[in-house]
Structure formats: C-alpha cells, structure tokens
Design a protein around this motif. Structure first.
Motif, PDB file in Angstrom:
ATOM      1  N   ASP A 192       0.834  -1.203   0.000  1.00  0.00           N
ATOM      2  CA  ASP A 192       0.000   0.000   0.000  1.00  0.00           C
ATOM      3  C   ASP A 192       0.870   1.256   0.000  1.00  0.00           C
ATOM      4  O   ASP A 192       0.631   2.196  -0.752  1.00  0.00           O
ATOM      5  CB  ASP A 192      -0.924  -0.021   1.211  1.00  0.00           C
TER       6      ASP A 192
ATOM      7  N   LEU B  90      -5.429   5.447   5.527  1.00  0.00           N
ATOM      8  CA  LEU B  90      -5.197   5.394   4.089  1.00  0.00           C
ATOM      9  C   LEU B  90      -6.438   4.906   3.344  1.00  0.00           C
ATOM     10  O   LEU B  90      -6.721   5.367   2.238  1.00  0.00           O
ATOM     11  CB  LEU B  90      -4.007   4.492   3.771  1.00  0.00           C
ATOM     12  N   ALA B  91      -7.161   3.982   3.938  1.00  0.00           N
ATOM     13  CA  ALA B  91      -8.351   3.431   3.281  1.00  0.00           C
ATOM     14  C   ALA B  91      -9.481   4.454   3.203  1.00  0.00           C
ATOM     15  O   ALA B  91     -10.303   4.406   2.291  1.00  0.00           O
ATOM     16  CB  ALA B  91      -8.829   2.191   4.018  1.00  0.00           C
ATOM     17  N   THR B  92      -9.530   5.371   4.150  1.00  0.00           N
ATOM     18  CA  THR B  92     -10.612   6.358   4.177  1.00  0.00           C
ATOM     19  C   THR B  92     -10.155   7.728   3.692  1.00  0.00           C
ATOM     20  O   THR B  92     -10.880   8.701   3.838  1.00  0.00           O
ATOM     21  CB  THR B  92     -11.177   6.501   5.610  1.00  0.00           C
ATOM     22  N   ASP B  93      -8.972   7.788   3.107  1.00  0.00           N
ATOM     23  CA  ASP B  93      -8.403   9.048   2.639  1.00  0.00           C
ATOM     24  C   ASP B  93      -9.209   9.587   1.460  1.00  0.00           C
ATOM     25  O   ASP B  93      -9.382   8.910   0.456  1.00  0.00           O
ATOM     26  CB  ASP B  93      -6.952   8.831   2.219  1.00  0.00           C
TER      27      ASP B  93
ATOM     28  N   GLY C 146      -5.824   8.343  -3.188  1.00  0.00           N
ATOM     29  CA  GLY C 146      -6.025   6.913  -3.110  1.00  0.00           C
ATOM     30  C   GLY C 146      -6.766   6.377  -4.306  1.00  0.00           C
ATOM     31  O   GLY C 146      -7.703   6.993  -4.787  1.00  0.00           O
ATOM     32  N   THR C 147      -6.317   5.247  -4.744  1.00  0.00           N
ATOM     33  CA  THR C 147      -6.980   4.538  -5.818  1.00  0.00           C
ATOM     34  C   THR C 147      -7.773   3.401  -5.199  1.00  0.00           C
ATOM     35  O   THR C 147      -7.724   3.175  -3.987  1.00  0.00           O
ATOM     36  CB  THR C 147      -5.940   3.973  -6.801  1.00  0.00           C
ATOM     37  N   THR C 148      -8.470   2.679  -6.022  1.00  0.00           N
ATOM     38  CA  THR C 148      -9.223   1.529  -5.534  1.00  0.00           C
ATOM     39  C   THR C 148      -8.280   0.495  -4.926  1.00  0.00           C
ATOM     40  O   THR C 148      -8.588  -0.103  -3.891  1.00  0.00           O
ATOM     41  CB  THR C 148     -10.033   0.903  -6.688  1.00  0.00           C
TER      42      THR C 148
ATOM     43  N   ARG D  56      -7.097   1.756  -1.482  1.00  0.00           N
ATOM     44  CA  ARG D  56      -8.167   1.631  -0.487  1.00  0.00           C
ATOM     45  C   ARG D  56      -8.442   0.174  -0.139  1.00  0.00           C
ATOM     46  O   ARG D  56      -8.647  -0.177   1.021  1.00  0.00           O
ATOM     47  CB  ARG D  56      -9.426   2.322  -0.997  1.00  0.00           C
TER      48      ARG D  56
ATOM     49  N   GLY E 249      -5.727  -1.112   2.009  1.00  0.00           N
ATOM     50  CA  GLY E 249      -5.874  -0.494   3.330  1.00  0.00           C
ATOM     51  C   GLY E 249      -6.909  -1.219   4.170  1.00  0.00           C
ATOM     52  O   GLY E 249      -6.662  -1.548   5.330  1.00  0.00           O
ATOM     53  N   TRP E 250      -8.072  -1.484   3.592  1.00  0.00           N
ATOM     54  CA  TRP E 250      -9.115  -2.201   4.335  1.00  0.00           C
ATOM     55  C   TRP E 250      -8.673  -3.617   4.668  1.00  0.00           C
ATOM     56  O   TRP E 250      -8.968  -4.128   5.756  1.00  0.00           O
ATOM     57  CB  TRP E 250     -10.434  -2.208   3.561  1.00  0.00           C
TER      58      TRP E 250
END
Length: 166
Positions: free
Chosen positions: A26, A122-125, A129-131, A134, A137-138
């Motif tokens: 990531d 990072l996942a909720t940025d 962020g790209t798919t 994200r 990150g999740w």
C-alpha cells in the motif's frame, strides 16, 4: 521435552506477515502512483476554489498549480512512508511471534493496532487513493485486527506457558 507449536501460532505469524505485506505494498503504491494522484487532487482542489474546469486547470498549469502539486505529492509520499514503516514493524514482530512469548505478543498487538490505524487512515483518505490503495488499506485493517485476536487465544497462551516452564 519441548511443547509442540500450535497451528494457531503459525496462523498468527502468517496473518501478521500478510497484513504487514499489504501495508508495505500500500505504501509503495503511494510512491508509484503519487504523481498521478497528486495531479488529480491538486487540479480538483484548484478547480473547486476558482470555479474553472479541472481540465483547464491541468492544461493551464501555473505557479499555484505547481505549488499545490508539490504540496500534495509531498503529503502522499509521507503517507506512503508511514505505511511502509509500520508495515515493516509489524513484519518484524510478526516473525518473532513464532516463539509465543508474552512480551513479543504484547508488542505484536501494539504493532498490529498501529498498523491497522494507519491502514484505516489510508483506506478512508478522501484526497489520495486509488481503488487498489483503499482495498489494500481495508485488507490491512481487517487482518491487523485478526492478528490481535489470534495473539491472545488460549492455545497460544498455553504454548507460551509450557515454553516458559521448561
């Protein structure tokens, strides 16, 4: 006679390594795609402020656009660096967890929670962020929480006590 290592301990190490590698990848994605993400974020921000179309902002460039681009790219690079750093920390403690010692599992738990927090950020940025970023990150958030649960299961506690008692 040495106690046999429980399968859950190997699962703990495996999940910790996978979670750490997800965070490291990531972070690398932030470096690899940072310029493109920064272009989009900077252009969208300036377009929102000035009311110009995004394509016109990108085509026009200018000092304001370059300054915004540098700022966003620097921010994204820091986020990527933080993800890589905490991924490496989790990887280190995850590999040491093979021993099952309580102090290692405490540090692994702290590393997993910190790594999950960074991954959640990072996942909720919203701005960078790209798919893929994200999604990783999740994935790192979920696997980090699984690491915390696995670290304190009774089978691993029994193994740690048996190793300590020999």
């Amino acid at each position: 006679m040495a106690p046999s290592r429980p399968g859950l301990l190997l699962g703990l190490v495996g999940v910790a390594v996978v979670s750490a590698l997800a965070s490291i990848v990531d972070g690398v994605l932030f470096f690899v795609g940072g310029r493109d993400m920064a272009l989009d974020v900077a252009a969208n921000t300036i377009a929102a402020i000035t009311g110009e179309p995004v394509d016109a902002v990108k085509a026009g460039g200018g000092a304001l656009f370059e300054a915004a681009l540098d700022e966003v790219q620097g921010t994204l690079a820091v986020r990527g660096g933080v993800a890589i750093f905490f991924g490496v920390v989790l990887l280190f403690w995850g590999l040491l967890a093979l021993r099952g010692a309580v102090w290692v599992r405490v540090l692994l738990t702290l590393a997993a929670l910190t790594n999950a927090g960074v991954a959640l950020r990072l996942a909720t940025d919203v701005e960078g962020g790209t798919t893929a970023i994200r999604g990783l990150g999740w994935f790192a958030v979920v696997t980090g929480l699984v690491v915390v649960v696995l670290a304190w299961l009774p089978a691993i506690n029994r193994y740690a006590k048996a190793r300590k008692g020999r």
